[in-house]
Design an enzyme around this catalytic site. Structure first.
Site, mmCIF file in Angstrom:
data_model
loop_
_atom_site.group_PDB
_atom_site.id
_atom_site.type_symbol
_atom_site.label_atom_id
_atom_site.label_comp_id
_atom_site.label_asym_id
_atom_site.label_seq_id
_atom_site.Cartn_x
_atom_site.Cartn_y
_atom_site.Cartn_z
ATOM 1 N N GLU A 227 0.068 -1.438 5.611
ATOM 2 C CA GLU A 227 1.127 -1.050 6.550
ATOM 3 C C GLU A 227 1.006 0.415 6.944
ATOM 4 O OE1 GLU A 227 5.046 0.525 7.874
ATOM 5 O OE2 GLU A 227 3.944 1.093 6.089
ATOM 6 N N ASP B 170 0.825 -1.212 0.000
ATOM 7 C CA ASP B 170 0.000 0.000 0.000
ATOM 8 C C ASP B 170 0.857 1.259 0.000
ATOM 9 O OD1 ASP B 170 0.828 -0.823 2.616
ATOM 10 O OD2 ASP B 170 -0.550 0.632 3.492
HETATM 11 ZN ZN LIG Z 1 6.826 2.029 3.967
#
Ligand SMILES: [Zn+2]
Length: 384
Positions: free
Chosen positions: A142, A80
């Site tokens: 994340e 992401d």
């Molecule tokens: Zn990163």
């Protein structure tokens, strides 16, 4: 089977939007990135699993494995990106552009580029010859909730013994980072006319005590914990937001304070929250105020991998740098939880991450390809 050239992989990864955000208006599926990686990994000879993240429709982790056994090397990254401000980009963030020996695009250095470099680096390695497994992990979210990494922890699988997370560190190994939590203290008293204090319970005055206690606790923590490997070598607490009351002549009934805590390795998030609750409870006992302490998000633990871990030693030797500490959080503590010894090491600079006109400097590509090849050769083809 073969898969695309490095620049083509890079173009397709940048061209597959995968913003993750706690704000639903921004949040997107990462399926496009995971599908590309899954196809290329299959073509490279990996066994590929695309794992839906429980309770998060449209979010997937990818685990691609070659070879069998309990040890081996994991190369891990997140799929992401953060949201972006299109007006501050000079080009389309989703279209790879090469200029001034740099690749521009959202996620170029943080950290889609790492996957393209890894797949390119292992192109000529015969996976059938591996003596220890090589596993590629690509996680969801994340940048927001870390739900991808947490879901992997929940599988209770042993995915490898050593791990490298390719976050941008300018190819300098990192084995420690601080954690972070964000906490709120809410105090509720009773309003009343200010001319007679006995008519109410003043939450602002209570917060004055609570803040003094938080700062005294910070002082204590900084006496107890210190790690000279960090630029700021003590745990920190920042009072960042306060709101309470409405009028000078009214007893304040509600007050709320927000602050962050950045613990050093060795400080457990739940334990320090428990300590805070105990101190605040004692300080405000008998005040007549209702005290709530709420975590604004789950928090990220601090990370530490031992200085003498073979993966630390190997990355130090291959890069020529001593493994150090950084100020940003990663998925490292979750991988360490899964029984891996993890180092953060990847191309690109954190200075360009989360910025308009994010780029990956092309100078870093060949050195990172070399380091990845040598790590695979050492940990998967050799006797390690
Ligand atoms: Zn990163």
């Amino acid at each position: 089977m073969s898969y695309p050239k490095l620049v083509d992989m890079m173009g397709r990864l940048i061209g597959s939007p995968s913003v993750s955000s706690v704000s639903p208006t921004w949040d997107q599926s990462n399926a496009g990135v995971v599908d590309h990686l899954a196809n290329w990994c299959r073509d490279a000879g990996f066994e590929v699993e695309q794992l839906p993240v429980p309770g998060r429709p449209g979010k997937f982790n990818l685990v691609a494995s070659a070879g069998r056994g309990p040890d081996g090397l994991v190369l891990s990254g997140h799929t992401d990106t953060v949201p972006y401000d299109e007006t501050r980009w000079s080009t389309d963030p989703f279209s790879l552009r090469e200029r001034d020996n740099r690749w521009y695009g959202l996620g170029s250095c943080d950290m889609k580029g790492f996957f393209a470099v890894v797949l390119d680096a292992i192109r000529d390695i015969d996976l059938a010859k591996l003596r220890h497994p090589l596993v590629l992990i690509a996680t969801a979210d994340e940048e927001s909730s870390m739900c991808g990494a947490k879901a992997l922890v929940e599988t209770h699988r042993q995915l490898g013994r050593y791990a490298v997370i390719g976050e941008p560190t300018n190819m300098k190994p990192v084995r420690l980072h601080k954690g972070i939590s964000m906490e709120a203290i809410r105090l509720t008293g009773r309003s009343g006319h200010s001319s007679d204090p006995s008519l109410g319970v003043n939450a602002l005055e209570g917060m004055h005590l609570a803040m003094a206690e938080v700062l005294a606790w910070r002082h204590d923590l900084q006496q107890r914990y210190r790690n000279p490997l960090f630029a700021v070598d003590v745990p920190t607490i920042n009072l960042g937001h306060i709101h309470g009351g409405d009028n000078p002549n009214r007893i304040c009934a509600e007050c709320e304070l927000h602050f962050d805590i950045r613990p050093l390795p060795g400080m457990d998030l739940d334990e320090i929250r428990g300590e805070l609750d105990l101190r605040l409870g004692r300080k405000l006992a008998g005040s007549g105020l209702r005290l709530e302490r709420v975590s604004l998000f789950e928090g990220i633990p601090a990370m530490e991998t031992a200085a003498d871990s073979p993966i630390v030693r190997a990355t130090e030797q291959l890069t020529g740098y001593t493994a150090g500490a950084v100020a940003f959080g990663t998925e490292g503590p979750y991988l360490n939880d899964m029984g891996m010894e993890t180092v953060i090491l990847g191309p690109g600079s954190i200075d360009q991450a989360h910025q308009p006109d994010e780029y990956l400097s092309l100078d870093q590509i060949e050195p990172s390809r070399q380091v990845i090849r040598q790590l695979v050769s050492q940990f998967c083809l050799g006797d390690c």
